[in-house]
Enzyme design. Structure first.
Site, PDB file in Angstrom:
ATOM      1  N   ASN A   9       0.853  -1.186   0.000  1.00  0.00           N
ATOM      2  CA  ASN A   9       0.000   0.000   0.000  1.00  0.00           C
ATOM      3  C   ASN A   9       0.891   1.238   0.000  1.00  0.00           C
ATOM      4  O   ASN A   9       1.519   1.548   1.006  1.00  0.00           O
ATOM      5  CB  ASN A   9      -0.895  -0.017   1.249  1.00  0.00           C
ATOM      6  CG  ASN A   9      -1.669   1.269   1.422  1.00  0.00           C
ATOM      7  OD1 ASN A   9      -1.813   2.057   0.487  1.00  0.00           O
ATOM      8  ND2 ASN A   9      -2.170   1.508   2.630  1.00  0.00           N
ATOM      9  N   LYS A  11      -0.025   4.303  -0.265  1.00  0.00           N
ATOM     10  CA  LYS A  11      -0.704   5.498   0.255  1.00  0.00           C
ATOM     11  C   LYS A  11      -0.489   6.660  -0.719  1.00  0.00           C
ATOM     12  O   LYS A  11      -0.446   6.436  -1.922  1.00  0.00           O
ATOM     13  CB  LYS A  11      -0.194   5.832   1.657  1.00  0.00           C
ATOM     14  CG  LYS A  11      -0.124   4.626   2.569  1.00  0.00           C
ATOM     15  CD  LYS A  11       0.171   4.999   3.981  1.00  0.00           C
ATOM     16  CE  LYS A  11       0.381   3.746   4.788  1.00  0.00           C
ATOM     17  NZ  LYS A  11       0.217   3.955   6.196  1.00  0.00           N
ATOM     18  N   HIS A  93      -9.330   0.921   5.159  1.00  0.00           N
ATOM     19  CA  HIS A  93      -8.034   1.208   5.783  1.00  0.00           C
ATOM     20  C   HIS A  93      -8.260   2.192   6.925  1.00  0.00           C
ATOM     21  O   HIS A  93      -9.116   3.082   6.829  1.00  0.00           O
ATOM     22  CB  HIS A  93      -7.064   1.795   4.741  1.00  0.00           C
ATOM     23  CG  HIS A  93      -5.653   1.853   5.245  1.00  0.00           C
ATOM     24  ND1 HIS A  93      -5.225   2.843   6.091  1.00  0.00           N
ATOM     25  CD2 HIS A  93      -4.592   1.029   5.042  1.00  0.00           C
ATOM     26  CE1 HIS A  93      -3.951   2.626   6.390  1.00  0.00           C
ATOM     27  NE2 HIS A  93      -3.536   1.526   5.762  1.00  0.00           N
ATOM     28  N   GLU A  95      -6.753   4.728   7.810  1.00  0.00           N
ATOM     29  CA  GLU A  95      -6.627   6.151   7.438  1.00  0.00           C
ATOM     30  C   GLU A  95      -7.907   6.641   6.756  1.00  0.00           C
ATOM     31  O   GLU A  95      -8.282   7.807   6.901  1.00  0.00           O
ATOM     32  CB  GLU A  95      -5.392   6.337   6.542  1.00  0.00           C
ATOM     33  CG  GLU A  95      -4.113   6.173   7.347  1.00  0.00           C
ATOM     34  CD  GLU A  95      -2.924   5.643   6.577  1.00  0.00           C
ATOM     35  OE1 GLU A  95      -2.943   5.665   5.330  1.00  0.00           O
ATOM     36  OE2 GLU A  95      -1.960   5.184   7.234  1.00  0.00           O
ATOM     37  N   GLU A 165      -4.963  -4.925  10.833  1.00  0.00           N
ATOM     38  CA  GLU A 165      -3.991  -3.837  10.933  1.00  0.00           C
ATOM     39  C   GLU A 165      -4.228  -3.059  12.224  1.00  0.00           C
ATOM     40  O   GLU A 165      -5.054  -2.115  12.242  1.00  0.00           O
ATOM     41  CB  GLU A 165      -4.133  -2.886   9.747  1.00  0.00           C
ATOM     42  CG  GLU A 165      -3.832  -3.530   8.409  1.00  0.00           C
ATOM     43  CD  GLU A 165      -3.239  -2.520   7.447  1.00  0.00           C
ATOM     44  OE1 GLU A 165      -2.136  -2.758   6.970  1.00  0.00           O
ATOM     45  OE2 GLU A 165      -3.875  -1.483   7.208  1.00  0.00           O
ATOM     46  N   GLY A 171       2.694   2.461  10.517  1.00  0.00           N
ATOM     47  CA  GLY A 171       3.611   3.575  10.300  1.00  0.00           C
ATOM     48  C   GLY A 171       4.341   4.026  11.550  1.00  0.00           C
ATOM     49  O   GLY A 171       4.940   5.096  11.567  1.00  0.00           O
ATOM     50  N   SER A 210       3.769  -1.989  10.276  1.00  0.00           N
ATOM     51  CA  SER A 210       5.227  -1.965  10.404  1.00  0.00           C
ATOM     52  C   SER A 210       5.888  -3.298  10.066  1.00  0.00           C
ATOM     53  O   SER A 210       6.838  -3.722  10.726  1.00  0.00           O
ATOM     54  CB  SER A 210       5.631  -1.474  11.806  1.00  0.00           C
ATOM     55  OG  SER A 210       5.183  -0.137  11.994  1.00  0.00           O
TER      56      SER A 210
HETATM   57  C1  PEP Z   1      -0.554   0.311   5.951  1.00  0.00           C
HETATM   58  O1  PEP Z   1      -0.540   1.455   5.537  1.00  0.00           O
HETATM   59  O2  PEP Z   1      -1.497  -0.431   5.693  1.00  0.00           O
HETATM   60  C2  PEP Z   1       0.561  -0.146   6.767  1.00  0.00           C
HETATM   61  C3  PEP Z   1       0.487  -1.318   7.309  1.00  0.00           C
HETATM   62  O3  PEP Z   1       1.628   0.730   6.904  1.00  0.00           O
HETATM   63  P1  PEP Z   1       3.066   0.399   7.545  1.00  0.00           P
HETATM   64  O4  PEP Z   1       3.520  -0.921   6.955  1.00  0.00           O
HETATM   65  O5  PEP Z   1       3.924   1.519   7.139  1.00  0.00           O
HETATM   66  O6  PEP Z   1       2.874   0.284   9.015  1.00  0.00           O
END
Ligand code: PEP
Length: 250
Positions: A9, A11, A93, A95, A165, A171, A210
């Site tokens: 992803n 973003k 997601h 976000e 998640e 992040g 992460s």
């Molecule tokens: C994401 O944006 O779905 C995500 C898991 O980000 P990150 O791997 O940077 O934590």
């Protein structure tokens, strides 16, 4: 056995050069055992589609509008994503839930719209930090998943992917431990089993938060973790390729 899936992803990050770098790196190592999906921002879907052609890689959108078409400035429909060569689309997601006020109900409607357009929705669920501290993680993910399963029913659920998640891990560099992730994945699998045993066995449940090359192998080795949804680390060609290799080594 479920085929492992790793989805990147991006973003609202990236450039056309990044498309060339990441897909160039991954084209060489991708093969059938693990599915690798790149989810770049909309403007890069065209160049990405040209580059994945003839490879084992595929494309996904990061979001979709629920309508087939219409006067919704700035929005993109599932039909458009499909037309650009996408096979997957991320819905729900954290976000989108946080910054675009997407409710469980809207996420379910988006998952339904994706299926209608022949896309596989990657349905994200996960608790935030306060919810985990209050011990509410199971209640939260159960509610988020139930909104989607109730809307789609067993047959359409077989076309979906679920991504756990935890918001506190996205992040932040704070990855869930393999044990914490496996605990929620097993719980989600149990929720799917209550709907239908075949759904529970066929739906892939990804971990996101992460994921890096250094922790991917241990996470992906967990019984109910069928791959990863990778944000920041999917923006580096070599790092993302190493995560995909970890998935292929399962
Ligand atoms: C994401 O944006 O779905 C995500 C898991 O980000 P990150 O791997 O940077 O934590």
């Amino acid at each position: 056995m479920r085929r492992t899936l790793v989805a990147g992803n991006w973003k609202m990050f990236g450039t056309r050069q990044l498309v060339r770098d990441v897909i160039g790196e991954l084209r060489a190592m991708a093969h059938g055992a693990t599915e690798v999906v790149i989810c770049p921002p909309y403007p890069y879907l065209g160049p990405a589609a040209d580059m994945v052609a003839g490879s084992a890689l595929c494309l996904g959108g990061q979001d979709l509008h629920v309508a087939v078409e219409g006067a919704f400035t700035g929005a993109v429909s599932g039909a458009m994503l499909r037309d650009m060569g996408c096979a997957y689309v991320i819905v729900g997601h954290s976000e989108r839930r946080q910054y675009f006020a997407e409710s469980d109900e809207l996420v379910a409607t988006k998952a339904e719209a994706a299926i209608r357009e022949g896309l596989r929705p990657i349905v994200c669920v996960g608790e935030n930090e306060a919810e985990r501290e209050a011990g509410r993680q199971f209640v939260v993910v159960e509610r988020q998943l139930a909104a989607v399963t109730a809307r789609l029913g067993a047959s359409a659920m077989t076309q979906t992917v679920v991504a756990y998640e935890p918001v506190w891990a996205i992040g932040t560099g704070r990855t869930a431990t393999p044990g914490q992730a496996q605990e929620i994945h097993a719980f989600l699998r149990g929720q799917l089993r209550r709907l239908d045993a075949n759904v529970a066995e066929s739906v892939r449940v990804l971990y996101g938060g992460s994921v890096k090359a250094s922790n991917a192998r241990e996470l992906f080795a967990q019984q109910d973790i069928d791959g990863g949804l990778v944000g920041g680390a999917s923006l580096g060609a070599v790092e993302f390729a190493a995560i995909c290799m970890a998935a292929q080594g399962m």
